[in-house]
Structures are given as C-alpha cells and as structure tokens.
Enzyme design. Structure first.
Site, PDB file in Angstrom:
ATOM      1  N   SER A 142       0.600  -1.314  -0.207  1.00  0.00           N
ATOM      2  CA  SER A 142       0.565  -0.171   0.196  1.00  0.00           C
ATOM      3  C   SER A 142       0.807   1.624   0.288  1.00  0.00           C
ATOM      4  CB  SER A 142      -0.851  -0.264   1.530  1.00  0.00           C
ATOM      5  OG  SER A 142      -1.718  -1.052   1.300  1.00  0.00           O
TER       6      SER A 142
HETATM    7  N1  SAH Z   1      -0.644  -4.380   3.997  1.00  0.00           N
HETATM    8  C1  SAH Z   1       0.232  -4.943   2.765  1.00  0.00           C
HETATM    9  C2  SAH Z   1      -1.166  -4.704   1.691  1.00  0.00           C
HETATM   10  C3  SAH Z   1      -1.001  -5.602   1.195  1.00  0.00           C
HETATM   11  S1  SAH Z   1      -1.483  -5.748  -0.291  1.00  0.00           S
HETATM   12  C4  SAH Z   1       1.595  -4.485   2.639  1.00  0.00           C
HETATM   13  O1  SAH Z   1       1.869  -3.793   3.866  1.00  0.00           O
HETATM   14  O2  SAH Z   1       2.122  -5.257   1.756  1.00  0.00           O
HETATM   15  C5  SAH Z   1      -3.426  -6.738   0.837  1.00  0.00           C
HETATM   16  C6  SAH Z   1      -3.804  -7.796   0.439  1.00  0.00           C
HETATM   17  O3  SAH Z   1      -4.496  -8.636   1.016  1.00  0.00           O
HETATM   18  C7  SAH Z   1      -2.965  -9.275  -0.274  1.00  0.00           C
HETATM   19  O4  SAH Z   1      -1.993  -9.935  -0.159  1.00  0.00           O
HETATM   20  C8  SAH Z   1      -3.993  -9.813  -0.526  1.00  0.00           C
HETATM   21  O5  SAH Z   1      -3.222 -11.062  -0.429  1.00  0.00           O
HETATM   22  C9  SAH Z   1      -4.320 -10.062   0.920  1.00  0.00           C
HETATM   23  N2  SAH Z   1      -5.974 -10.681   1.457  1.00  0.00           N
HETATM   24  C10 SAH Z   1      -6.913 -10.410   0.371  1.00  0.00           C
HETATM   25  N3  SAH Z   1      -8.182 -11.177   1.113  1.00  0.00           N
HETATM   26  C11 SAH Z   1      -7.382 -11.795   1.798  1.00  0.00           C
HETATM   27  C12 SAH Z   1      -8.337 -12.069   3.038  1.00  0.00           C
HETATM   28  N4  SAH Z   1      -9.845 -12.919   2.676  1.00  0.00           N
HETATM   29  N5  SAH Z   1      -7.863 -12.724   4.439  1.00  0.00           N
HETATM   30  C13 SAH Z   1      -6.257 -12.574   4.412  1.00  0.00           C
HETATM   31  N6  SAH Z   1      -5.641 -11.594   3.410  1.00  0.00           N
HETATM   32  C14 SAH Z   1      -6.193 -11.245   1.973  1.00  0.00           C
END
Ligand code: SAH
Length: 215
Positions: free
Chosen positions: A60
């Site tokens: 993000s």
């Molecule tokens: N906070 C992260 C952002 C990653 S993007 C960072 O700092 O890099 C969001 C993430 O949410 C993705 O990796 C995706 O696989 C995950 N995601 C989506 N749906 C999800 C769920 N139901 N449970 C856990 N993770 C999920």
C-alpha cells in the site's frame, strides 16, 4: 541503501498531508520500506505510491498506511493492546503496526506472501507481531477482542466477524466498495461504542480486492 534521509522526506510529506499523530510519524520513520520490495524497486520505495509485491498484490501507499493507522489510533490515547490486520502482503504495514501497538496479529490468505512477509520481517525481530496464514474474512477469534482492526484489501462490505471481534471502544478501518458502484472504494470507519456500532464513510481509496479462502 542509505535510507534515513529519503525516509525522513517521506515522513515530512505524510505530515504535510495532514497526519500529525507523532506515534504514526515515528513508526513510519522507523520501518525501512525498501526492505519490503524487490531490490529493483527499492529506489521507488519512499515515493507515495503502491508497488507490486508478487502474486498480483501490491504494497500500500505509505500515505494511506499512515492515514489508516492514524484513524485507528484516534480512539486510543496510549498503545492499543491488540490489533488485527487483514492482508499481510509483504509485511510492511504489519511492521509499522508493531511499532504502535502492544500486540499485532496479521493475516494473509496467499501462502507465497505469508512466507515472503516472514522472510522480510525476520531481521526486525518483532516479538509482538504474529503472522497467520488464514482467511481474514473470518477474522482471528483466538486473538479477539481487538482494540483495532485494519484491512488492506477491500470487499463489498465489512464482514460481521470483524465487528464481532472488535472490543468495546475499538475501531475498525477498512476499504469497502461504494454501494451501487462496481469498483470504486472508500475508507470505512466502524466504531464500537456503548451506544452501538457506528459507520462512517471517508475518502476514496484503491486497494486490491478482499477474497475468501486460502491459496
Ligand atoms: N499490508 C500489505 C498490503 C498488501 S495488499 C503491505 O503492507 O504490503 C493486501 C493483501 O490482502 C494481499 O496480499 C491479499 O492477498 C490479502 N488478502 C485479500 N483477501 C484476504 C483475506 N480474506 N484474508 C487475508 N488476506 C487477504
């Protein structure tokens, strides 16, 4: 990479965007974001932009990470006890959260990213951060109740499990699809108060979709 100066510049930009909570600014200054992206992208790590982290997901934007954590902390004058993050991704936001809370649980549904986050985070030795491979749509009852819940992926709505696992006085911050629109998302804040559960829609955001199940 000597990242101290570029990181300070990033923190100053975040402050100029209106995030003033010193807890958030010092946490953003402490975590080396370039360690969470491919070395080819490290040069861009302190720009206010999302970047690919593999498996179609993104880290993000730092400005949005700071904004969401500031919203989460608004209802907690001190260090919140337990936080739940949905969407560990590369582990960056989890590392920031671990600076501001006593204990953090972070869930990821993609095994490849759960493993990558573990590798990225290992050198930081954050004993108060727990990474969980699991479907975050169900929350993580073992760590509940949470003082705060933060989602890094946006669904049609906030799952009831999250609201159930929020402690009284706690706050949830999540991107959700704007009703009646297919893809546009906005930040939603849910507060659990003695008077009941309140929901507030804030500004537009762009997050990857929230999906169910583990892959
Ligand atoms: N906070 C992260 C952002 C990653 S993007 C960072 O700092 O890099 C969001 C993430 O949410 C993705 O990796 C995706 O696989 C995950 N995601 C989506 N749906 C999800 C769920 N139901 N449970 C856990 N993770 C999920």
């Amino acid at each position: 990479m000597d990242s101290v100066a570029v990181r300070l510049a990033m923190v100053n930009k975040i402050a100029a965007q209106g995030v003033t909570d010193p807890r958030v600014l010092s946490a953003m200054g402490a975590v080396e974001r370039h360690r969470f992206v491919d070395s080819a992208l490290a040069i861009q790590a302190y720009e206010d932009t999302s970047l690919p982290i593999g498996l179609g997901q993104t880290i993000s934007k730092p400005g949005v990470v700071a904004r969401m954590i500031a919203l989460l902390l608004q209802v907690h004058p001190g260090k919140p006890q337990r936080l739940l993050e949905i969407g560990t991704g590369c582990g960056y936001q989890a590392a920031v959260l671990a600076q501001v809370a006593q204990e953090v649980f972070s869930m990821e549904r993609l095994r490849g990213l759960h493993d990558k986050a573990r590798d990225n985070l290992r050198p930081m030795r954050l004993a108060n951060l727990h990474l969980i491979l699991g479907d975050g749509m169900l929350g993580y009852p073992k760590g509940a109740p949470y003082s705060g819940i933060i989602a890094a992926a946006g669904g049609q709505d906030v799952p009831q499990a999250w609201i159930d696992q929020l402690a009284p006085g706690g706050r949830l911050v999540a991107p959700v699809v704007v009703p009646g629109q297919s893809t546009a998302q906005a930040l939603m804040v849910v507060d659990k108060t003695p008077q009941g559960v309140t929901q507030t829609m804030l500004e537009a955001v762009h997050f990857v979709p929230l999906k169910s199940g583990i892959v």
